[in-house]
Design a protein around this motif. Structure first.
Motif, mmCIF file in Angstrom:
data_model
loop_
_atom_site.group_PDB
_atom_site.id
_atom_site.type_symbol
_atom_site.label_atom_id
_atom_site.label_comp_id
_atom_site.label_asym_id
_atom_site.label_seq_id
_atom_site.Cartn_x
_atom_site.Cartn_y
_atom_site.Cartn_z
ATOM 1 N N VAL A 55 36.530 42.690 43.183
ATOM 2 C CA VAL A 55 37.505 42.380 42.133
ATOM 3 C C VAL A 55 37.005 41.208 41.295
ATOM 4 C CG1 VAL A 55 39.857 41.555 41.681
ATOM 5 C CG2 VAL A 55 39.478 43.341 43.378
ATOM 6 N N ALA A 56 36.449 40.202 41.935
ATOM 7 C CA ALA A 56 35.897 39.061 41.199
ATOM 8 C C ALA A 56 34.824 39.507 40.221
ATOM 9 C CB ALA A 56 35.332 38.029 42.170
ATOM 10 N N GLU A 57 33.920 40.348 40.686
ATOM 11 C CA GLU A 57 32.855 40.832 39.809
ATOM 12 C C GLU A 57 33.429 41.610 38.632
ATOM 13 O OE1 GLU A 57 28.541 42.901 40.206
ATOM 14 O OE2 GLU A 57 30.166 43.847 41.345
ATOM 15 N N SER A 58 34.411 42.460 38.881
ATOM 16 C CA SER A 58 34.988 43.269 37.805
ATOM 17 C C SER A 58 35.743 42.422 36.781
ATOM 18 C CB SER A 58 35.929 44.340 38.382
ATOM 19 O OG SER A 58 37.150 43.767 38.808
ATOM 20 N N MET A 59 36.188 41.236 37.184
ATOM 21 C CA MET A 59 36.962 40.376 36.295
ATOM 22 C C MET A 59 36.143 39.220 35.729
ATOM 23 S SD MET A 59 40.599 40.287 38.298
ATOM 24 C CE MET A 59 41.581 39.822 36.862
ATOM 25 N N ILE A 101 33.356 34.173 39.400
ATOM 26 C CA ILE A 101 32.300 33.885 40.358
ATOM 27 C C ILE A 101 32.922 33.778 41.747
ATOM 28 C CG2 ILE A 101 30.548 32.197 41.037
ATOM 29 C CD1 ILE A 101 30.542 31.438 37.962
ATOM 30 N N CYS A 102 32.314 34.424 42.722
ATOM 31 C CA CYS A 102 32.835 34.443 44.092
ATOM 32 C C CYS A 102 31.774 33.875 45.031
ATOM 33 C CB CYS A 102 33.196 35.873 44.486
ATOM 34 S SG CYS A 102 33.920 36.023 46.120
ATOM 35 N N PHE A 103 32.142 32.823 45.750
ATOM 36 C CA PHE A 103 31.249 32.156 46.689
ATOM 37 C C PHE A 103 31.778 32.339 48.092
ATOM 38 C CE2 PHE A 103 30.077 28.193 49.002
ATOM 39 C CZ PHE A 103 28.708 28.358 48.984
ATOM 40 N N ASP A 104 30.937 32.832 48.980
ATOM 41 C CA ASP A 104 31.286 33.044 50.379
ATOM 42 C C ASP A 104 30.898 31.784 51.151
ATOM 43 O OD1 ASP A 104 31.016 33.809 53.180
ATOM 44 O OD2 ASP A 104 31.224 35.884 52.473
ATOM 45 N N VAL A 110 36.589 31.072 44.423
ATOM 46 C CA VAL A 110 36.277 31.684 43.134
ATOM 47 C C VAL A 110 36.498 30.681 42.017
ATOM 48 C CG1 VAL A 110 36.814 34.025 43.902
ATOM 49 C CG2 VAL A 110 38.589 32.656 42.829
ATOM 50 N N TRP A 111 35.728 30.860 40.944
ATOM 51 C CA TRP A 111 35.900 30.031 39.758
ATOM 52 C C TRP A 111 35.351 30.752 38.548
ATOM 53 C CZ3 TRP A 111 32.196 28.787 43.477
ATOM 54 C CH2 TRP A 111 30.870 28.712 43.062
ATOM 55 N N TYR A 162 43.237 37.236 38.657
ATOM 56 C CA TYR A 162 42.472 37.617 39.844
ATOM 57 C C TYR A 162 43.372 37.610 41.084
ATOM 58 C CZ TYR A 162 39.120 37.170 43.685
ATOM 59 O OH TYR A 162 38.436 37.339 44.868
ATOM 60 N N VAL A 163 44.128 36.543 41.251
ATOM 61 C CA VAL A 163 45.044 36.453 42.391
ATOM 62 C C VAL A 163 46.070 37.586 42.331
ATOM 63 C CG1 VAL A 163 46.843 35.053 43.491
ATOM 64 C CG2 VAL A 163 44.719 33.975 42.705
ATOM 65 N N ALA A 164 46.601 37.850 41.140
ATOM 66 C CA ALA A 164 47.573 38.939 40.987
ATOM 67 C C ALA A 164 46.960 40.278 41.397
ATOM 68 C CB ALA A 164 48.083 38.995 39.551
ATOM 69 N N ALA A 165 45.692 40.497 41.048
ATOM 70 C CA ALA A 165 45.023 41.748 41.415
ATOM 71 C C ALA A 165 44.883 41.857 42.940
ATOM 72 C CB ALA A 165 43.649 41.833 40.738
ATOM 73 N N LEU A 166 44.553 40.756 43.602
ATOM 74 C CA LEU A 166 44.460 40.779 45.062
ATOM 75 C C LEU A 166 45.824 41.054 45.690
ATOM 76 C CD1 LEU A 166 42.104 37.750 45.816
ATOM 77 C CD2 LEU A 166 41.492 40.176 45.634
ATOM 78 N N LEU A 167 46.855 40.463 45.108
ATOM 79 C CA LEU A 167 48.201 40.639 45.661
ATOM 80 C C LEU A 167 48.791 42.015 45.364
ATOM 81 C CD1 LEU A 167 49.678 37.087 45.020
ATOM 82 C CD2 LEU A 167 48.844 38.064 47.186
#
Length: 112
Positions: free
Chosen positions: A94-98, A101-104, A7-8, A46-51
Motif C-alpha cells: 500500500v505504501a508503494e502504491s501511494m 516510503i516504508c522502512f522495516d 512510513v514517511w 495511507y492509514v485510512a487504506a490500512l484501516l
C-alpha cells in the motif's frame, strides 16, 4: 513487543545505509521530541487504506486486527508478531502504491 514499520513522505533514500540515518533523524525529531505534528494528508490516506482492510485495535471486537496498539494514526504501525508477515507485506505494498516510503525497523531496510 511488536513488529514495526515506519512510513514517511519524501524522496526515497538511495540505499539501506542512508535510510538508516534518515530513520534515526526522523525518530529523534518525531519520537524523542515533545512537539506534536499532525500526519500529512498522504499519511492520513495511507492509514485510512490500512484501516479499510483491518480495523483499528481500539475497535477490534473480534481480535482480527494485526495492529498491536491503537489509535493507528498516532503510531509507527506496530504489528502483532502473529500477523507480521501478512500485514507488513500488505502495508508495504500500500505504501508503494501511494508513494509513501516504508522502512522495516526489524530488517533495517526499505520495503518493498
Amino acid at each position: 513487543m511488536s513488529y514495526d514499520l515506519v512510513v514517511w513522505e519524501g524522496e526515497r533514500p538511495a540505499d539501506d545505509k542512508i535510510v538508516g540515518r534518515v530513520f534515526d533523524d526522523l525518530y529523534e525529531h518525531c519520537i524523542d521530541s515533545e512537539a506534536e505534528e499532525p500526519p500529512t494528508e498522504r499519511i492520513a490516506a495511507y492509514v485510512a487504506a490500512l484501516l479499510e482492510r483491518w480495523c483499528d485495535l481500539t475497535e477490534d471486537e473480534e481480535d482480527t486486527s494485526p495492529w498491536s496498539t491503537g489509535l493507528l494514526i498516532d503510531e509507527a504501525f506496530p504489528i502483532r508478531w502473529s500477523m507480521a508477515e501478512e500485514a507488513s507485506a500488505y502495508a508495504a505494498a500500500v505504501a508503494e502504491s501511494m508513494g509513501v516510503i516504508c522502512f522495516d525497523v526489524q530488517q533495517n531496510r526499505l520495503r518493498p
